[in-house]
Scaffold this motif. Sequence first.
Motif, PDB file in Angstrom:
ATOM      1  N   THR A  15     -26.863  22.972  -7.815  1.00  0.00           N
ATOM      2  CA  THR A  15     -26.770  21.662  -7.165  1.00  0.00           C
ATOM      3  C   THR A  15     -28.048  21.349  -6.397  1.00  0.00           C
ATOM      4  O   THR A  15     -28.588  20.231  -6.474  1.00  0.00           O
ATOM      5  N   SER A  75     -18.609  17.264 -12.342  1.00  0.00           N
ATOM      6  CA  SER A  75     -17.449  17.453 -11.469  1.00  0.00           C
ATOM      7  C   SER A  75     -17.209  16.162 -10.707  1.00  0.00           C
ATOM      8  O   SER A  75     -17.884  15.157 -10.925  1.00  0.00           O
ATOM      9  N   HIS A  77     -15.363  14.844  -6.627  1.00  0.00           N
ATOM     10  CA  HIS A  77     -14.802  15.315  -5.366  1.00  0.00           C
ATOM     11  C   HIS A  77     -13.272  15.274  -5.379  1.00  0.00           C
ATOM     12  O   HIS A  77     -12.623  16.137  -4.785  1.00  0.00           O
ATOM     13  N   ALA A  96     -21.621  16.309  -6.149  1.00  0.00           N
ATOM     14  CA  ALA A  96     -20.988  16.515  -7.449  1.00  0.00           C
ATOM     15  C   ALA A  96     -21.822  15.776  -8.491  1.00  0.00           C
ATOM     16  O   ALA A  96     -22.363  14.704  -8.220  1.00  0.00           O
TER      17      ALA A  96
END
Length: 202
Positions: A15, A75, A77, A96
């Motif tokens: 990330t 992805s 949240h 995300a």
Amino acid sequence: MDKPIIFDQVRDSLTIEYLNTRYKLDSETPSISPKMVVIHHTVIPTFEKSFKAFNNPLLPNSRPEIAGAGNLNVSSHFMVDRDGTIYRLMPETKMARHVIGLNHCSIGIENVGGTKETPLTKKQLNSNIKLVKYLASKYPIEYVIGHYQYTLFENTPLWLEVDDNYRTPKNDPDEQFLKGILNKTTHFNFKPVPVQKESNTN
């Protein structure tokens, strides 16, 4: 309900790498400052399969169209099941990978389904309304948009994607679903999406 996806050191590092390489942000943590909520649908019929798609930190080989932008898996949240149950998959202030160009400032809400066979439900709509109200009361949210609107933010200060060719077509969620959310949250005075300028064809 909290049902966290894997956010281990691998996902943490990927990330941070994404923030650095895609957005030129000198980040030492995977943190974001939310200014936007992006509404999605999974096009996957069940919560279990949708959750599985996001759980692994590494992007699967089945997503070659976005693999060039990094190994971090997609992805969101939150995920809203078809019965309206809201699951929080990860901390709201961690990034995300859910929307090109805007991950650094946005919270993603995924809705299970969204196909002709599994249209989004009234219970999902009501839960999205409640969730947006919660988020807008907690953070300085300026925009609530559908994923299909993300490219309208090109050439705005919020858009940070470095690659002018990295775009994927999106149609989620349907326009009526988004309008249903916005109609019930007007008191927050969210900003309208930017108007895309027409190119000069003369």
